[in-house]
Motif scaffolding. Structure first.
Motif, PDB file in Angstrom:
ATOM      1  N   ASP A   1       0.835  -1.208   0.000  1.00 41.50           N
ATOM      2  CA  ASP A   1       0.000   0.000   0.000  1.00 41.50           C
ATOM      3  C   ASP A   1       0.871   1.259   0.000  1.00 41.50           C
ATOM      4  OD1 ASP A   1      -2.291   1.505  -0.069  1.00 41.50           O
ATOM      5  OD2 ASP A   1      -2.581   1.477   2.113  1.00 41.50           O
ATOM      6  N   THR A   2       1.764   1.323  -0.996  1.00 45.09           N
ATOM      7  CA  THR A   2       2.657   2.480  -1.145  1.00 45.09           C
ATOM      8  C   THR A   2       2.496   3.055  -2.548  1.00 45.09           C
ATOM      9  OG1 THR A   2       4.453   0.972  -1.760  1.00 45.09           O
ATOM     10  CG2 THR A   2       4.337   1.661   0.538  1.00 45.09           C
ATOM     11  N   PRO A   3       1.382   3.723  -2.820  1.00 49.56           N
ATOM     12  CA  PRO A   3       1.171   4.271  -4.170  1.00 49.56           C
ATOM     13  C   PRO A   3       2.116   5.440  -4.448  1.00 49.56           C
ATOM     14  CG  PRO A   3      -0.528   5.053  -2.681  1.00 49.56           C
ATOM     15  CD  PRO A   3       0.267   4.039  -1.916  1.00 49.56           C
ATOM     16  N   GLY A   4       2.290   5.736  -5.727  1.00 54.26           N
ATOM     17  CA  GLY A   4       3.042   6.909  -6.133  1.00 54.26           C
ATOM     18  C   GLY A   4       4.545   6.769  -6.052  1.00 54.26           C
ATOM     19  N   VAL A   5       5.059   5.542  -6.011  1.00 53.71           N
ATOM     20  CA  VAL A   5       6.517   5.357  -5.998  1.00 53.71           C
ATOM     21  C   VAL A   5       7.086   5.750  -7.356  1.00 53.71           C
ATOM     22  CG1 VAL A   5       8.385   3.669  -5.761  1.00 53.71           C
ATOM     23  CG2 VAL A   5       6.359   3.503  -4.292  1.00 53.71           C
ATOM     24  N   PRO A   6       8.087   6.633  -7.414  1.00 51.64           N
ATOM     25  CA  PRO A   6       8.628   7.060  -8.716  1.00 51.64           C
ATOM     26  C   PRO A   6       9.617   6.047  -9.278  1.00 51.64           C
ATOM     27  CG  PRO A   6       9.823   8.141  -6.962  1.00 51.64           C
ATOM     28  CD  PRO A   6       8.739   7.325  -6.297  1.00 51.64           C
ATOM     29  N   GLY A   7       9.901   6.199 -10.559  1.00 54.15           N
ATOM     30  CA  GLY A   7      10.981   5.445 -11.192  1.00 54.15           C
ATOM     31  C   GLY A   7      10.686   4.000 -11.487  1.00 54.15           C
ATOM     32  N   LEU A   8       9.428   3.624 -11.594  1.00 48.76           N
ATOM     33  CA  LEU A   8       9.097   2.219 -11.834  1.00 48.76           C
ATOM     34  C   LEU A   8       8.777   1.920 -13.294  1.00 48.76           C
ATOM     35  CD1 LEU A   8       6.968   1.294  -8.680  1.00 48.76           C
ATOM     36  CD2 LEU A   8       9.461   1.317  -9.002  1.00 48.76           C
ATOM     37  N   ASP A   9       8.787   2.943 -14.146  1.00 44.92           N
ATOM     38  CA  ASP A   9       8.535   2.731 -15.576  1.00 44.92           C
ATOM     39  C   ASP A   9       9.834   2.837 -16.358  1.00 44.92           C
ATOM     40  OD1 ASP A   9       5.659   2.413 -15.540  1.00 44.92           O
ATOM     41  OD2 ASP A   9       5.582   4.542 -14.966  1.00 44.92           O
ATOM     42  N   LEU A  10       9.947   2.021 -17.422  1.00 43.82           N
ATOM     43  CA  LEU A  10      11.176   1.942 -18.208  1.00 43.82           C
ATOM     44  C   LEU A  10      10.872   2.071 -19.702  1.00 43.82           C
ATOM     45  CD1 LEU A  10      12.833  -1.077 -16.350  1.00 43.82           C
ATOM     46  CD2 LEU A  10      13.512   1.328 -16.185  1.00 43.82           C
ATOM     47  N   PRO A  11      10.458   3.224 -20.155  1.00 43.27           N
ATOM     48  CA  PRO A  11      10.190   3.392 -21.590  1.00 43.27           C
ATOM     49  C   PRO A  11      11.493   3.560 -22.377  1.00 43.27           C
ATOM     50  CG  PRO A  11       9.865   5.466 -20.462  1.00 43.27           C
ATOM     51  CD  PRO A  11      10.182   4.461 -19.385  1.00 43.27           C
ATOM     52  N   ASP A  12      11.395   3.303 -23.683  1.00 45.61           N
ATOM     53  CA  ASP A  12      12.429   3.715 -24.648  1.00 45.61           C
ATOM     54  C   ASP A  12      13.769   3.011 -24.479  1.00 45.61           C
ATOM     55  OD1 ASP A  12      10.514   5.574 -25.585  1.00 45.61           O
ATOM     56  OD2 ASP A  12      11.186   7.040 -24.096  1.00 45.61           O
ATOM     57  N   LEU A  13      13.769   1.770 -24.030  1.00 40.46           N
ATOM     58  CA  LEU A  13      15.009   0.998 -24.003  1.00 40.46           C
ATOM     59  C   LEU A  13      15.125   0.178 -25.289  1.00 40.46           C
ATOM     60  CD1 LEU A  13      15.170  -0.417 -20.354  1.00 40.46           C
ATOM     61  CD2 LEU A  13      16.785   1.163 -21.409  1.00 40.46           C
ATOM     62  N   ASP A  14      16.192   0.381 -26.028  1.00 41.72           N
ATOM     63  CA  ASP A  14      16.439  -0.408 -27.240  1.00 41.72           C
ATOM     64  C   ASP A  14      17.446  -1.503 -26.894  1.00 41.72           C
ATOM     65  OD1 ASP A  14      16.893  -1.473 -29.707  1.00 41.72           O
ATOM     66  OD2 ASP A  14      17.232   0.444 -30.725  1.00 41.72           O
ATOM     67  N   ILE A  15      16.942  -2.582 -26.323  1.00 40.56           N
ATOM     68  CA  ILE A  15      17.801  -3.628 -25.776  1.00 40.56           C
ATOM     69  C   ILE A  15      18.551  -4.367 -26.885  1.00 40.56           C
ATOM     70  CG2 ILE A  15      17.769  -5.824 -24.522  1.00 40.56           C
ATOM     71  CD1 ILE A  15      15.442  -4.613 -22.874  1.00 40.56           C
ATOM     72  N   ALA A  16      17.883  -4.623 -28.009  1.00 43.73           N
ATOM     73  CA  ALA A  16      18.544  -5.344 -29.100  1.00 43.73           C
ATOM     74  C   ALA A  16      19.735  -4.553 -29.637  1.00 43.73           C
ATOM     75  CB  ALA A  16      17.549  -5.647 -30.217  1.00 43.73           C
ATOM     76  N   SER A  17      19.581  -3.242 -29.759  1.00 46.65           N
ATOM     77  CA  SER A  17      20.701  -2.430 -30.244  1.00 46.65           C
ATOM     78  C   SER A  17      21.858  -2.441 -29.256  1.00 46.65           C
ATOM     79  CB  SER A  17      20.244  -0.992 -30.497  1.00 46.65           C
ATOM     80  OG  SER A  17      19.352  -0.933 -31.595  1.00 46.65           O
ATOM     81  N   LEU A  18      21.556  -2.386 -27.966  1.00 50.20           N
ATOM     82  CA  LEU A  18      22.604  -2.490 -26.957  1.00 50.20           C
ATOM     83  C   LEU A  18      23.355  -3.811 -27.095  1.00 50.20           C
ATOM     84  CD1 LEU A  18      20.789  -1.157 -23.760  1.00 50.20           C
ATOM     85  CD2 LEU A  18      22.759  -0.113 -24.872  1.00 50.20           C
ATOM     86  N   ALA A  19      22.604  -4.897 -27.255  1.00 50.72           N
ATOM     87  CA  ALA A  19      23.234  -6.210 -27.365  1.00 50.72           C
ATOM     88  C   ALA A  19      24.131  -6.293 -28.604  1.00 50.72           C
ATOM     89  CB  ALA A  19      22.155  -7.291 -27.410  1.00 50.72           C
ATOM     90  N   ARG A  20      23.661  -5.752 -29.718  1.00 52.89           N
ATOM     91  CA  ARG A  20      24.498  -5.762 -30.934  1.00 52.89           C
ATOM     92  C   ARG A  20      25.775  -4.958 -30.710  1.00 52.89           C
ATOM     93  NH1 ARG A  20      19.462  -4.251 -33.346  1.00 52.89           N
ATOM     94  NH2 ARG A  20      18.292  -6.115 -33.963  1.00 52.89           N
ATOM     95  N   GLY A  21      25.659  -3.869 -29.969  1.00 56.67           N
ATOM     96  CA  GLY A  21      26.832  -3.058 -29.694  1.00 56.67           C
ATOM     97  C   GLY A  21      27.898  -3.793 -28.908  1.00 56.67           C
ATOM     98  N   PHE A  22      27.502  -4.771 -28.114  1.00 58.13           N
ATOM     99  CA  PHE A  22      28.466  -5.577 -27.372  1.00 58.13           C
ATOM    100  C   PHE A  22      28.922  -6.807 -28.150  1.00 58.13           C
ATOM    101  CE2 PHE A  22      26.586  -3.376 -23.632  1.00 58.13           C
ATOM    102  CZ  PHE A  22      27.765  -2.880 -23.094  1.00 58.13           C
ATOM    103  N   GLY A  23      28.423  -6.988 -29.370  1.00 65.42           N
ATOM    104  CA  GLY A  23      28.893  -8.073 -30.219  1.00 65.42           C
ATOM    105  C   GLY A  23      27.999  -9.280 -30.289  1.00 65.42           C
ATOM    106  N   CYS A  24      26.792  -9.195 -29.736  1.00 68.92           N
ATOM    107  CA  CYS A  24      25.877 -10.333 -29.746  1.00 68.92           C
ATOM    108  C   CYS A  24      24.983 -10.304 -30.979  1.00 68.92           C
ATOM    109  CB  CYS A  24      24.990 -10.329 -28.503  1.00 68.92           C
ATOM    110  SG  CYS A  24      25.870 -10.552 -26.955  1.00 68.92           S
ATOM    111  N   ARG A  25      24.466 -11.464 -31.309  1.00 68.74           N
ATOM    112  CA  ARG A  25      23.357 -11.543 -32.248  1.00 68.74           C
ATOM    113  C   ARG A  25      22.108 -11.149 -31.478  1.00 68.74           C
ATOM    114  NH1 ARG A  25      19.628 -15.690 -33.182  1.00 68.74           N
ATOM    115  NH2 ARG A  25      18.728 -15.708 -35.288  1.00 68.74           N
TER     116      ARG A  25
END
Length: 536
Positions: free
Chosen positions: A475-499
């Protein structure tokens, strides 16, 4: 011309003798005197951040069953590693964690990059923390560290070594020792436990991660079948200890005091082997044990035995204890067999987009090879993972033991490296939430550099779903920082050399997962999933 005998050469000879020829780390200036002219018969596993280095070593040691060596940079590197050092401590992983220290002549003035109060920094998350008083003591400190890391209860130890120690002249170190890593239970107390188990009308068995660490799966199954007892998974366990498709498996015990008490209702005796009593989170008040239920605990960890809120304890290696009980308990064939864990497995006929988590796990269940190992850090979908991807083989499920996230991405690297060293060929599947993935994303570089057969499936729900679930519960409404929009995870992975690929449908997921199993490198598959409350 032969290299003169120094602390460095003598220590490397000792490390060879002890089988510590793989070094996990991220090099810093105070470590370079140890790492210079790195021997050709050693392997250095480079992680791009120390938290990843220590977790790679953690998982590597868990799979090999031997201590692993980590080399960190002074206090800064130790600080970076501390969060995942907590996980290694709770998992009883035998690690020798070393850190470089400034030159002895400068230490009195607290120079730049000195490890101030070096032995205090990693506590309380190590069994032993030491900085040798003399350079000549460095090899013997490694010998003691190896023995302490391995002896029960196993765990990480910490050595701080001043950088000028390595070049000090030193004759050969000859006092190499061996130590026991199993502790037999007291026979008289084990017999008394067996009598109480035999007398129980409806006993419950709770097997924990120590059972897997001690190679105790087969005797655990035999004991459950002889007693005809329901088997529960220990709360928040980092390893599976019993085949989760077995008819006697009744599912996880629960996370809170109330949940555990409710699950044990109707059992007159709970026998907890290889686990704490219990790991509780979140706090939901209730009875620690239901009325009429007694509890016995068998563990190799004296701290876990002392911390138990209820029950009687017995110290000993879980496998040895289970084998002893198997010989001592009476046959329970007259007991009514417990009902197996229900597996509803309901999947939408035409899954919506983004995909519901059950649809993702159902698709993975159709293409996962039976010998695959799972490294899990999708904390909000643990129930779906158990339902659709049960662990059926020993040593094939790993998760963080501390509750902190950022463990699974580098841990999959450690598992795959250990399999390769042991000649084991099996896929390593990392099931990771999009939030968890960011904590140690740089570990992908090591996976790609070593061309490890890892398939990461990242469930992209655009939020910290587990934290939103806790917020509702607490019962702790209004906690900030719990949303994660706009992450391009596949591009990050390619940048580290992964498929890396983005998929949208279950058909695409199955196709790309199957292709990843045939790839000669690490693959990251990103799946948009529907946010859902976690089962707490």
């Amino acid at each position: 011309m032969a290299e003169r005998s120094t602390v460095r050469t003598v220590t490397y000879d000792l490390l060879r003798t002890l089988g510590l020829t793989t070094v996990f780390g991220n090099p810093g200036s105070t470590e370079e005197p140890f790492l210079r002219d790195f021997p050709a018969d050693f392997r250095y596993v480079l992680a791009l951040q120390e938290a990843s280095a220590i977790t790679m070593a953690d998982a590597f040691a868990q799979v090999t069953g031997r201590p692993a060596l980590v080399n960190l940079h002074s206090s800064a590197g130790t600080g970076n590693a501390m969060g995942n050092l907590v996980a290694a401590y709770h998992a009883h992983t035998p690690l020798i964690v070393t850190a470089g220290q400034q030159h002895r002549e400068l230490l009195i003035g607290e120079p730049y990059l000195a490890n101030r109060e070096a032995t205090v920094l990693p506590r309380p998350w190590v069994k032993w923390s030491y900085e040798p008083a003399r350079a000549e003591d460095v090899p013997e400190a490694f010998m003691r560290a190896w023995a302490l890391a391995l002896q029960p209860p196993a765990g990480p130890v910490y050595l701080s070594v001043p950088m000028d120690d390595w070049q000090r002249p030193l004759p050969a170190f000859t006092r190499v020792r061996t130590v026991s890593h199993r502790m037999a239970p007291d026979p008289e107390r084990l017999r008394a436990f067996a009598e109480r188990v035999s007398a129980a009308r409806r006993p419950a068995l709770v097997f924990g991660p120590e059972v897997d660490r001690s190679d105790g799966w087969d005797p655990a199954v035999a004991l459950a079948e002889k007693l005809r007892a329901a088997v529960y998974g220990a709360p928040l366990a980092e390893r599976a200890a019993f085949p989760e498709d077995h008819p006697l498996y009744a599912g996880p015990l629960g996370l809170s005091v109330k949940a555990v008490g409710d699950r044990l209702s109707g059992h007159d005796l709970a026998v907890v082997i290889g686990a704490e009593v219990f790991r509780y989170y979140p706090y939901v008040p209730g009875d620690y044990l239901p009325a009429g239920t007694a509890l016995l605990q068998i563990t190799g960890d004296p701290r876990a035995a002392a911390a138990a809120r209820v029950g009687d304890s017995l110290l000993g290696d879980p496998r040895l204890a289970i084998e002893g009980l198997l010989d001592l308990v009476e046959d329970g064939s007259a007991r009514t067999a417990p009902d197996p864990m229900p597996r509803p497995r309901v999947v939408p006929a035409a899954p919506t987009l983004p995909l519901p988590p059950p649809a993702v796990y159902a698709a993975l269940s159709r293409v996962r090879p039976p010998d695959a190992v799972i490294v899990n850090e999708s904390t909000s979908t643990m129930a779906e993972q158990l339902e659709w991807l049960p662990t059926t083989r020993p040593g094939s499920f790993f998760a963080t033991a501390s509750g902190g996230i950022g463990w699974a991405v580098p841990a999959a690297v450690g598992v795959a490296l250990a399999d390769r060293e042991g000649g084991v060929q099996r896929p390593v599947v990392g099931l990771i939430g999009d939030g968890s993935f960011q904590y140690s994303v740089q570990a992908l570089y090591t996976a790609a550099r070593h061309r490890l057969p890892i398939v990461y499936v990242v469930m992209r729900n655009h939020e910290y779903a587990i934290l939103k679930s806790f917020a509702r519960l607490e019962d702790t409404p209004g906690v900030p920082g719990l949303d994660l929009p706009d992450l391009d995870i596949a591009s990050l992975a390619r940048g580290f050399g992964c498929r890396a690929v983005d998929v949208r449908t279950t058909e695409e997921l199955e196709r790309e997962f199957t292709a990843a199993l045939r790839a000669d490198t690490t693959t990251v598959i990103v799946v948009p999933t529907e946010p859902r409350p976690a089962a707490l």
